[in-house]
Design a protein around this motif. Structure first.
Motif, PDB file in Angstrom:
ATOM      1  N   TYR A   1      77.231  32.582   6.307  1.00 54.49           N
ATOM      2  CA  TYR A   1      77.881  31.343   6.761  1.00 54.49           C
ATOM      3  C   TYR A   1      78.219  31.524   8.239  1.00 54.49           C
ATOM      4  O   TYR A   1      78.975  32.420   8.607  1.00 54.49           O
ATOM      5  CB  TYR A   1      79.152  31.067   5.950  1.00 54.49           C
ATOM      6  CG  TYR A   1      78.894  30.907   4.474  1.00 54.49           C
ATOM      7  CD1 TYR A   1      78.356  29.732   3.971  1.00 54.49           C
ATOM      8  CD2 TYR A   1      79.175  31.948   3.582  1.00 54.49           C
ATOM      9  CE1 TYR A   1      78.109  29.585   2.612  1.00 54.49           C
ATOM     10  CE2 TYR A   1      78.926  31.808   2.234  1.00 54.49           C
ATOM     11  CZ  TYR A   1      78.398  30.619   1.757  1.00 54.49           C
ATOM     12  OH  TYR A   1      78.158  30.480   0.415  1.00 54.49           O
ATOM     13  N   TRP A   2      77.634  30.675   9.072  1.00 55.71           N
ATOM     14  CA  TRP A   2      77.774  30.799  10.519  1.00 55.71           C
ATOM     15  C   TRP A   2      78.507  29.582  11.066  1.00 55.71           C
ATOM     16  O   TRP A   2      78.148  28.451  10.767  1.00 55.71           O
ATOM     17  CB  TRP A   2      76.402  30.961  11.168  1.00 55.71           C
ATOM     18  CG  TRP A   2      76.366  30.802  12.665  1.00 55.71           C
ATOM     19  CD1 TRP A   2      75.664  29.885  13.376  1.00 55.71           C
ATOM     20  CD2 TRP A   2      77.071  31.600  13.617  1.00 55.71           C
ATOM     21  NE1 TRP A   2      75.873  30.050  14.707  1.00 55.71           N
ATOM     22  CE2 TRP A   2      76.744  31.096  14.904  1.00 55.71           C
ATOM     23  CE3 TRP A   2      77.955  32.681  13.527  1.00 55.71           C
ATOM     24  CZ2 TRP A   2      77.265  31.639  16.069  1.00 55.71           C
ATOM     25  CZ3 TRP A   2      78.466  33.218  14.688  1.00 55.71           C
ATOM     26  CH2 TRP A   2      78.125  32.706  15.934  1.00 55.71           C
ATOM     27  N   TYR A   3      79.554  29.818  11.853  1.00 52.60           N
ATOM     28  CA  TYR A   3      80.360  28.760  12.451  1.00 52.60           C
ATOM     29  C   TYR A   3      80.171  28.813  13.965  1.00 52.60           C
ATOM     30  O   TYR A   3      80.829  29.607  14.657  1.00 52.60           O
ATOM     31  CB  TYR A   3      81.834  28.933  12.088  1.00 52.60           C
ATOM     32  CG  TYR A   3      82.075  28.944  10.602  1.00 52.60           C
ATOM     33  CD1 TYR A   3      82.403  27.773   9.926  1.00 52.60           C
ATOM     34  CD2 TYR A   3      81.951  30.122   9.867  1.00 52.60           C
ATOM     35  CE1 TYR A   3      82.616  27.778   8.557  1.00 52.60           C
ATOM     36  CE2 TYR A   3      82.157  30.132   8.500  1.00 52.60           C
ATOM     37  CZ  TYR A   3      82.493  28.960   7.849  1.00 52.60           C
ATOM     38  OH  TYR A   3      82.694  28.962   6.501  1.00 52.60           O
ATOM     39  N   PRO A   4      79.241  28.014  14.505  1.00 50.62           N
ATOM     40  CA  PRO A   4      78.898  28.135  15.925  1.00 50.62           C
ATOM     41  C   PRO A   4      80.044  27.794  16.869  1.00 50.62           C
ATOM     42  O   PRO A   4      80.105  28.324  17.978  1.00 50.62           O
ATOM     43  CB  PRO A   4      77.727  27.151  16.089  1.00 50.62           C
ATOM     44  CG  PRO A   4      77.827  26.213  14.939  1.00 50.62           C
ATOM     45  CD  PRO A   4      78.427  26.981  13.817  1.00 50.62           C
ATOM     46  N   VAL A   5      80.944  26.912  16.454  1.00 49.50           N
ATOM     47  CA  VAL A   5      82.044  26.525  17.352  1.00 49.50           C
ATOM     48  C   VAL A   5      83.023  27.679  17.544  1.00 49.50           C
ATOM     49  O   VAL A   5      83.386  28.045  18.665  1.00 49.50           O
ATOM     50  CB  VAL A   5      82.770  25.278  16.815  1.00 49.50           C
ATOM     51  CG1 VAL A   5      83.975  24.949  17.701  1.00 49.50           C
ATOM     52  CG2 VAL A   5      81.822  24.091  16.747  1.00 49.50           C
ATOM     53  N   SER A   6      83.442  28.278  16.436  1.00 53.10           N
ATOM     54  CA  SER A   6      84.414  29.377  16.523  1.00 53.10           C
ATOM     55  C   SER A   6      83.746  30.729  16.759  1.00 53.10           C
ATOM     56  O   SER A   6      84.417  31.692  17.123  1.00 53.10           O
ATOM     57  CB  SER A   6      85.241  29.444  15.241  1.00 53.10           C
ATOM     58  OG  SER A   6      84.408  29.755  14.127  1.00 53.10           O
ATOM     59  N   GLY A   7      82.419  30.811  16.532  1.00 55.59           N
ATOM     60  CA  GLY A   7      81.727  32.089  16.689  1.00 55.59           C
ATOM     61  C   GLY A   7      81.977  33.036  15.531  1.00 55.59           C
ATOM     62  O   GLY A   7      81.716  34.235  15.622  1.00 55.59           O
TER      63      GLY A   7
ATOM     64  N   VAL B   1      78.339  40.888  16.521  1.00 51.22           N
ATOM     65  CA  VAL B   1      77.564  39.649  16.403  1.00 51.22           C
ATOM     66  C   VAL B   1      77.188  39.154  17.790  1.00 51.22           C
ATOM     67  O   VAL B   1      78.025  39.135  18.693  1.00 51.22           O
ATOM     68  CB  VAL B   1      78.364  38.546  15.680  1.00 51.22           C
ATOM     69  CG1 VAL B   1      77.491  37.309  15.448  1.00 51.22           C
ATOM     70  CG2 VAL B   1      78.932  39.042  14.373  1.00 51.22           C
ATOM     71  N   ILE B   2      75.931  38.744  17.953  1.00 50.54           N
ATOM     72  CA  ILE B   2      75.525  38.040  19.166  1.00 50.54           C
ATOM     73  C   ILE B   2      74.761  36.785  18.747  1.00 50.54           C
ATOM     74  O   ILE B   2      74.355  36.649  17.592  1.00 50.54           O
ATOM     75  CB  ILE B   2      74.654  38.912  20.100  1.00 50.54           C
ATOM     76  CG1 ILE B   2      73.346  39.301  19.399  1.00 50.54           C
ATOM     77  CG2 ILE B   2      75.415  40.124  20.592  1.00 50.54           C
ATOM     78  CD1 ILE B   2      72.361  39.988  20.340  1.00 50.54           C
ATOM     79  N   VAL B   3      74.579  35.886  19.673  1.00 53.32           N
ATOM     80  CA  VAL B   3      73.902  34.623  19.401  1.00 53.32           C
ATOM     81  C   VAL B   3      72.718  34.483  20.340  1.00 53.32           C
ATOM     82  O   VAL B   3      72.833  34.764  21.541  1.00 53.32           O
ATOM     83  CB  VAL B   3      74.859  33.430  19.584  1.00 53.32           C
ATOM     84  CG1 VAL B   3      74.151  32.128  19.232  1.00 53.32           C
ATOM     85  CG2 VAL B   3      76.096  33.600  18.732  1.00 53.32           C
ATOM     86  N   ARG B   4      71.590  34.065  19.788  1.00 55.96           N
ATOM     87  CA  ARG B   4      70.417  33.783  20.602  1.00 55.96           C
ATOM     88  C   ARG B   4      69.730  32.541  20.051  1.00 55.96           C
ATOM     89  O   ARG B   4      69.418  32.479  18.858  1.00 55.96           O
ATOM     90  CB  ARG B   4      69.426  34.965  20.597  1.00 55.96           C
ATOM     91  CG  ARG B   4      68.177  34.680  21.408  1.00 55.96           C
ATOM     92  CD  ARG B   4      67.146  35.785  21.288  1.00 55.96           C
ATOM     93  NE  ARG B   4      65.940  35.452  22.011  1.00 55.96           N
ATOM     94  CZ  ARG B   4      64.965  34.680  21.527  1.00 55.96           C
ATOM     95  NH1 ARG B   4      65.081  34.172  20.317  1.00 55.96           N
ATOM     96  NH2 ARG B   4      63.898  34.416  22.248  1.00 55.96           N
ATOM     97  N   GLY B   5      69.539  31.551  20.908  1.00 54.70           N
ATOM     98  CA  GLY B   5      68.862  30.332  20.494  1.00 54.70           C
ATOM     99  C   GLY B   5      69.547  29.619  19.348  1.00 54.70           C
ATOM    100  O   GLY B   5      68.888  29.028  18.496  1.00 54.70           O
ATOM    101  N   GLY B   6      70.882  29.710  19.282  1.00 60.20           N
ATOM    102  CA  GLY B   6      71.629  29.059  18.217  1.00 60.20           C
ATOM    103  C   GLY B   6      71.647  29.824  16.914  1.00 60.20           C
ATOM    104  O   GLY B   6      72.233  29.375  15.926  1.00 60.20           O
ATOM    105  N   ARG B   7      71.017  31.021  16.872  1.00 62.12           N
ATOM    106  CA  ARG B   7      70.990  31.832  15.658  1.00 62.12           C
ATOM    107  C   ARG B   7      71.847  33.065  15.837  1.00 62.12           C
ATOM    108  O   ARG B   7      71.968  33.608  16.943  1.00 62.12           O
ATOM    109  CB  ARG B   7      69.564  32.243  15.301  1.00 62.12           C
ATOM    110  CG  ARG B   7      68.705  31.095  14.791  1.00 62.12           C
ATOM    111  CD  ARG B   7      67.369  31.611  14.294  1.00 62.12           C
ATOM    112  NE  ARG B   7      66.599  32.200  15.387  1.00 62.12           N
ATOM    113  CZ  ARG B   7      65.649  33.119  15.212  1.00 62.12           C
ATOM    114  NH1 ARG B   7      65.403  33.577  14.004  1.00 62.12           N
ATOM    115  NH2 ARG B   7      64.971  33.563  16.241  1.00 62.12           N
TER     116      ARG B   7
END
Length: 574
Positions: free
Chosen positions: A63-69, A102-108
């Motif tokens: 479960y990924w929450y892009p706003v809160s990271g 955790v890192i984010v790349r291209g929204g993933r």
């Protein structure tokens, strides 16, 4: 301009520069068997794995929450939390520090190698991943409890044997469509397998690895009349015999090795990973010749163990009269642990509905702003539903509690199982720290929650276990078997939940928050299609006012009744 600046800052924080990072692929294998590729990301001297793809390979959920990271990883009923904004990782309730998990790349989202290879991950989930940088291969090695398996065709039966690395418990249950299922608690296999048999007694045998168990599905042939299952030791084995009808069995009176030998029909092909057929137990009247006696019960009068009793497909017959509804002042019968195999019931018999009013006695339920307590609301709606169903006269209806008494969660499930429920309905109201949350949710059983909020609701409802004595809780292995048996009714539970949801939306003042799944303790132990209703939020002023209203309680009961009626029509009961 401000929005553009903020977007630039977010991207800069979440996505490392291409100069410092590289995207590649790695292979993933499970117990030495190749499963597929997954994308990796090298950054700051560390390797990161595509979180979504790797979680699917492992049988978990992300479960990924892009706003809160924030990221939540769930597997085998446990969860790990990490964030792009923190170096702290929470493995269940154990905190660990690691640099940029955790890192984010291209929204993933991508999780670090350390996240998976650490001792914290191993202690949480019981296995460890190994990554070879040179070959770019990621492997997970898990201890398998099932070493091998094989089947053997005889004229009077087809025998399937599981050879174990350790003793395991199992449960068998059978549907009217000729499908026999054996669920083995703690069973694990290197890879799933489907074996085509086609000997008249068995069409096929399929081994499926579920979250915490191994499921063996046997498609029985036209000549099958029943089955017999038992355990053997030295070495540990589970034996499943599919029995022929008496007319198809060889005549009695012959004995000796020659008589046994000419009854064997060699398998058309050996099962994958199976042991040689010469190690099979020779057929005999007791099923134990050439090996230790099965662990059967009860003991005979002379002290010897009685042979296991075959489970034979029953002919259509009338079922016993249902137990009467207990009086409002009566407490439910005391809980007695047990795990009987599910019988194939008469399809023409009256169906039983068990109504479970959540909480009660020393457990008041969710906190409230004002108005009635949750335990009282649940009971009021349950009684209204009972009146509607009794007036209709189609179902046999029983209530787990009819007064303000405390009933352990396991006793609620056992009550439904003892009365051979066809439908189980557990009635509750919700609660949360956020008073703005409002509306109803309908849940059906799943070991994995449909979302983190659903997991929180299940944790809240399951917290009543803290009020129970240890003696009221069944053996964990038994509960695990029950939960997988319950999963056989997962589709039915989802259908019932969908029908009730539509009726709630049409006829009650509560907002529809959707059909959801979570591991509710009371549903895990119930051997029937079941739903748990969260009718509204005790912590929301509007919902609480409606929940305390007698007219709205009547509407809630009517909506449940209507949804149940539509489900009954779908099943062909009406």
């Amino acid at each position: 301009m401000l929005k553009k600046t903020l977007l630039t800052l977010i991207l800069a924080a979440g996505v490392p520069s291409t100069a410092a990072a590289a995207v590649e692929e790695a292979s993933f294998s499970r117990n030495g068997k190749y499963a597929g590729k997954l994308e990796t990301y090298s950054y700051g001297g560390e390797t990161y794995f595509d979180a979504s793809r790797l979680s699917r390979y492992l049988g978990g959920k992300i479960y990924w929450y892009p706003v809160s990271g924030k990221l939540v990883f769930q597997l085998k009923g446990r969860r790990v939390q990490a964030s792009v904004k923190s170096d702290e990782v929470l493995y269940d309730k154990e905190a660990a520090e690691m640099r940029s998990p955790v890192i984010v790349r291209g929204g993933r989202s991508f999780l670090s190698r350390e996240f998976f290879v650490s001792d914290h991950f191993h202690s949480c989930f019981g296995f460890r991943l190994r990554y070879d940088e040179a070959s770019r291969s990621l492997d997970v090695m898990e201890k398998m409890s099932v070493a091998s398996y094989n089947y053997f065709s005889h004229k009077d039966k087809t025998r399937f044997v599981l050879y174990l690395n350790e003793p395991l418990e199992y449960q068998t249950y059978q549907k009217s469509n000729g499908l026999l299922t054996m669920v083995i608690a703690g069973g694990s296999l290197a890879s799933p397998e489907k074996i085509e048999v086609g000997d008249g007694l068995v069409n096929s045998i399929e081994l499926i690895q579920d979250n915490k168990v191994l499921r063996v599905g046997v498609a029985m042939g036209e000549k099958a009349a029943g089955f017999n299952a038992f355990k053997l030791s030295d070495p540990d084995r589970i034996v499943l015999d599919i029995l022929a009808a008496p007319a198809d069995r060889p005549a009695a009176g012959r004995a000796g090795p020659d008589a046994a030998a000419d009854q064997v029909i060699p398998p058309s092909a050996p099962a994958a990973g199976a042991e040689p057929a010469v190690e099979e137990l020779p057929p005999s009247s007791s099923g134990t010749e050439g090996g230790p006696a099965p662990r059967a019960s009860p003991a005979a009068a002379d002290g010897s163990l009685a042979p296991p009793t075959p489970s034979v497909l029953p002919a259509a017959a009338s079922v016993p009269a249902p137990a009467p509804l207990p009086s409002p002042a009566a407490a439910p019968a005391p809980f007695t642990p047990g795990l009987p195999d599910k019988a194939v019931l008469d399809p023409k018999a009256r169906k039983k509905v068990i109504i479970d009013a959540g909480h009660g006695g020393k457990d008041p339920g969710g906190r409230r702003i004002s108005g009635m307590r949750e335990k009282d609301i649940n009971l009021a709606v349950a009684k209204e539903l009972w009146k509607l169903l009794e007036k209709e006269g189609f179902f046999d209806v029983l209530m787990v509690r009819t007064s303000d008494v405390f009933v352990p969660l396991a006793a609620r499930s056992e009550f439904a199982n003892r009365h051979k429920a066809d439908v189980f309905i557990s009635i509750h109201a919700n609660a949360t720290r956020r008073s703005s949350e409002h509306g109803f949710e309908i849940y059906f059983m799943s070991e994995n929650a449909s979302d983190p909020m659903a997991a929180e609701v299940a944790d809240y409802e399951n917290s009543v276990l803290d009020l129970e004595d240890d003696s009221s809780r069944p053996d964990p292995a038994a509960m695990l078997l029950h939960s997988l048996a319950r999963n056989e009714y997962l589709n039915e539970g989802s259908q019932l939940a969908a029908f009730i949801t539509r009726e709630f939306e049409r006829h009650t003042p509560f907002k529809n928050r959707g059909v959801k799944q979570a591991a509710f303790y009371v549903l895990r132990g119930t051997y029937a299609p079941g739903v748990l209703l969260e009718m509204g939020f005790m912590t929301n002023p509007s919902d609480q006012k409606n929940l305390s209203s007698k007219s709205v309680q009547a509407k809630l009961a009517r909506a449940i009744h209507n949804g149940l009626s539509k489900y009954a029509e779908l099943k062909g009961w009406k």
